[in-house]
Write a protein that holds these residues in place. Structure first.
Motif, PDB file in Angstrom:
ATOM      1  N   PRO A  42      -0.300   3.343  -3.099  1.00 22.56           N
ATOM      2  CA  PRO A  42      -0.108   2.050  -3.761  1.00 22.56           C
ATOM      3  C   PRO A  42       0.373   2.208  -5.205  1.00 22.56           C
ATOM      4  O   PRO A  42       0.349   3.314  -5.766  1.00 22.56           O
ATOM      5  CB  PRO A  42      -1.510   1.442  -3.728  1.00 22.56           C
ATOM      6  CG  PRO A  42      -2.423   2.627  -3.736  1.00 22.56           C
ATOM      7  CD  PRO A  42      -1.721   3.689  -2.923  1.00 22.56           C
ATOM      8  N   CYS A  64       1.797  -0.436   4.769  1.00 22.84           N
ATOM      9  CA  CYS A  64       1.605   0.995   4.543  1.00 22.84           C
ATOM     10  C   CYS A  64       2.398   1.712   5.621  1.00 22.84           C
ATOM     11  O   CYS A  64       3.304   1.130   6.225  1.00 22.84           O
ATOM     12  CB  CYS A  64       0.121   1.385   4.544  1.00 22.84           C
ATOM     13  SG  CYS A  64      -0.748   0.989   6.073  1.00 22.84           S
ATOM     14  N   LEU A  95      -1.094   6.129   2.515  1.00 22.99           N
ATOM     15  CA  LEU A  95      -1.280   5.148   1.457  1.00 22.99           C
ATOM     16  C   LEU A  95      -0.815   5.721   0.132  1.00 22.99           C
ATOM     17  O   LEU A  95      -1.161   6.852  -0.223  1.00 22.99           O
ATOM     18  CB  LEU A  95      -2.753   4.748   1.355  1.00 22.99           C
ATOM     19  CG  LEU A  95      -3.334   4.001   2.560  1.00 22.99           C
ATOM     20  CD1 LEU A  95      -4.846   4.056   2.537  1.00 22.99           C
ATOM     21  CD2 LEU A  95      -2.848   2.562   2.580  1.00 22.99           C
ATOM     22  N   ILE A 145      -8.047  -2.936   0.414  1.00 30.00           N
ATOM     23  CA  ILE A 145      -7.325  -2.045   1.324  1.00 30.00           C
ATOM     24  C   ILE A 145      -8.281  -1.475   2.367  1.00 30.00           C
ATOM     25  O   ILE A 145      -7.990  -1.449   3.569  1.00 30.00           O
ATOM     26  CB  ILE A 145      -6.633  -0.915   0.539  1.00 30.00           C
ATOM     27  CG1 ILE A 145      -5.481  -1.487  -0.307  1.00 30.00           C
ATOM     28  CG2 ILE A 145      -6.128   0.185   1.480  1.00 30.00           C
ATOM     29  CD1 ILE A 145      -4.887  -0.487  -1.291  1.00 30.00           C
ATOM     30  N   GLY A 181       0.795  -1.228   0.000  1.00 32.18           N
ATOM     31  CA  GLY A 181       0.000   0.000   0.000  1.00 32.18           C
ATOM     32  C   GLY A 181       0.819   1.266   0.000  1.00 32.18           C
ATOM     33  O   GLY A 181       0.262   2.362   0.112  1.00 32.18           O
TER      34      GLY A 181
END
Length: 476
Positions: free
Chosen positions: A449, A435, A447, A461, A67
């Motif tokens: 990603p 994360c 976050l 997520i 993430g």
């Protein structure tokens, strides 16, 4: 996108192999930004052995969602065989040659490519090997430029509270996190701080003005603090303002409408350079090759790194306007600065191939199209009492955690330690999400990603975050 499914299941390392690696790490590895006591205690550290798409695997064979794109870096996703092959081919042909009075084709082609993406007249590319070095380059160049312009007293730089701009001594002077600097004092002099654009905390930052109800007015107030600082220090002493288009540290602060327009006006008024630190926000993170394009920023310099190669090989760059470059075009003027591995042939080749992937797979478009859906998924977390704010842009979001949602009361240091390091970091990881739980400002979860994911992954997520955060009050 094409990289959401692993091509093969990684084989877990044996218990003996894991134990051997942990012992070697304990004996010899000094991790970055980490408490070595974790290894010294014998608890061990996660050992990541494989990446594919938006997934990573540890040495025990467990799978996680990445993430954070490694560290805001693996924008095109893990496991790109094409990039590995490009690197190997270039290493066979020309593994290394410096760009100190020489050049090689990849450095030339990449410079041309970066200039074509950059806004306005940012046409000159000075290479480094990472983001901190790119910021260091911009700082030194700003001071030297003003000396060449006959204004040698312009040496100070302005940045925002809680902003992170790197760890070299010069970049550290620009970084606005006191706790990261005090042990290295005295750092390079000349760094001064102004408020950031955390609208969630607008009323605390500007008490009595009622700006928490008007985003645009808050943006103008924050920008005007830059003018105030320039006037206080003296315009003839200020060389540059360093700003991230979306500030990372503190939890993803996007610029309010009109903020950068006002900052540009201020910089022009006082002859101060504007540097956009895009080490994180460049190369698709906000939905364009440069977030300066997204927010219609016209900087004098851009610093970038990370996503340029999606982390497959290290590189950084400072992209400079024609105005800054002009005095170096003539006579014997030389910028006595550089790095052995700046513009490395392999890294430059990987960057070119990585940027090809961006265009072929329309990754920027994917971010722009799906960012509202990502935000929508994360905003479901606002139903939880511990979640005070969800903010960000593109594929770059922060979730601010609060002790009291009604008053926006934050956690004290002891509570933050217990919440973030005692519970959240471990719980999120154990639940299968890598994360960042960070408290360089108020406690946040960050976050960022890979840019290849979409609604299905957003839901995964969101589900993990909801489950972990629902249990968080027990640890407060």
């Amino acid at each position: 996108m094409s990289l959401t499914t692993p091509t093969e299941t990684p084989i877990a390392y044996s218990d003996a192999h894991n134990a051997e690696l942990q012992q070697k790490a304990k004996d010899h590895l000094w991790m970055h930004f980490s408490r070595q006591s974790v290894m010294e205690s014998g608890a061990g550290v996660p050992i990541i052995v494989k990446g594919q798409g938006h997934h990573i695997w540890d040495s025990k064979g467990k799978q996680y969602i990445d993430g954070l794109s490694g560290l805001f870096t693996v924008n095109a996703g893990h496991g790109r065989k094409r990039l590995a092959e490009v690197a190997a081919k270039q290493a066979e042909e020309l593994a290394f040659f410096p760009i100190w009075s020489y050049a090689h084709p990849n450095a030339i082609e990449l410079a041309d490519r970066l200039a074509s993406y950059a806004p306005g007249d940012l046409n000159r590319v000075f290479y480094s090997t990472g983001g901190g070095e790119a910021v260091e380059t911009a700082f030194k160049l700003a001071k030297y430029y003003w000396k060449l312009m006959g204004r040698p007293t312009k040496h100070k730089v302005i940045s925002r509270n809680v902003a992170y701009h790197g760890t070299p001594q010069g970049a550290l002077a620009i970084t606005g996190i006191p706790a990261m600097k005090e042990m290295f004092e005295p750092v390079t002099p000349g760094g001064f701080r102004v408020p950031n654009t955390n609208f969630y905390r607008a009323d605390e930052m500007s008490p009595g003005l009622g700006l928490g109800d008007n985003l645009e007015m808050f943006g103008q107030w924050a920008a005007n603090r830059i003018e105030e600082m320039i006037e206080f220090e003296g315009p003839e002493t200020v060389a540059a303002v360093f700003l991230e288009p979306v500030q990372n540290s503190g939890g993803c602060f996007p610029p309010p409408p009109g903020y950068f327009k006002r900052v540009r006006e201020i910089c022009d008024k006082y002859d101060v350079l504007l540097v956009a630190d895009e080490v994180i926000t460049a190369f698709g993170r906000i939905g364009n090759m440069f977030a300066s394009t997204t927010y219609d920023i016209q900087p004098d310099m851009i610093t970038c790194a990370k996503g340029m190669t999606s982390g497959y090989s290290p590189i950084g760059a400072t992209i400079v306007s024609d105005r800054i470059y002009e005095p170096f075009k003539h006579g014997d003027t030389t910028f006595y600065h550089g790095y052995t591995f700046g513009g490395h042939p392999v890294s430059s080749a990987v960057a070119l191939a990585n940027l090809d992937i961006f265009e072929e797979e329309t990754l920027n478009e994917n971010v722009r199209e799906n960012s509202p859906l990502f935000r929508q998924e994360l905003e479901k977390l606002l139903d939880l009492p511990i979640v005070g704010d969800v903010r960000g842009a593109g594929y770059f979001f922060g979730i601010e955690l609060v002790k009291d949602k009604g008053t926006k009361e934050t956690f004290n240091d002891e509570e933050s330690e217990r919440l973030l390091r005692g519970y959240l970091s471990k719980a999120l990881y154990e639940a299968g999400l890598y994360c960042r739980a960070d408290d360089r400002g108020d406690p946040v979860i960050q976050l960022a990603p890979p840019l290849t994911i979409g609604p299905k992954e957003f839901a995964e997520i969101g589900e993990i975050l909801h489950g972990v955060l629902s249990e968080a009050p027990k640890y407060m």
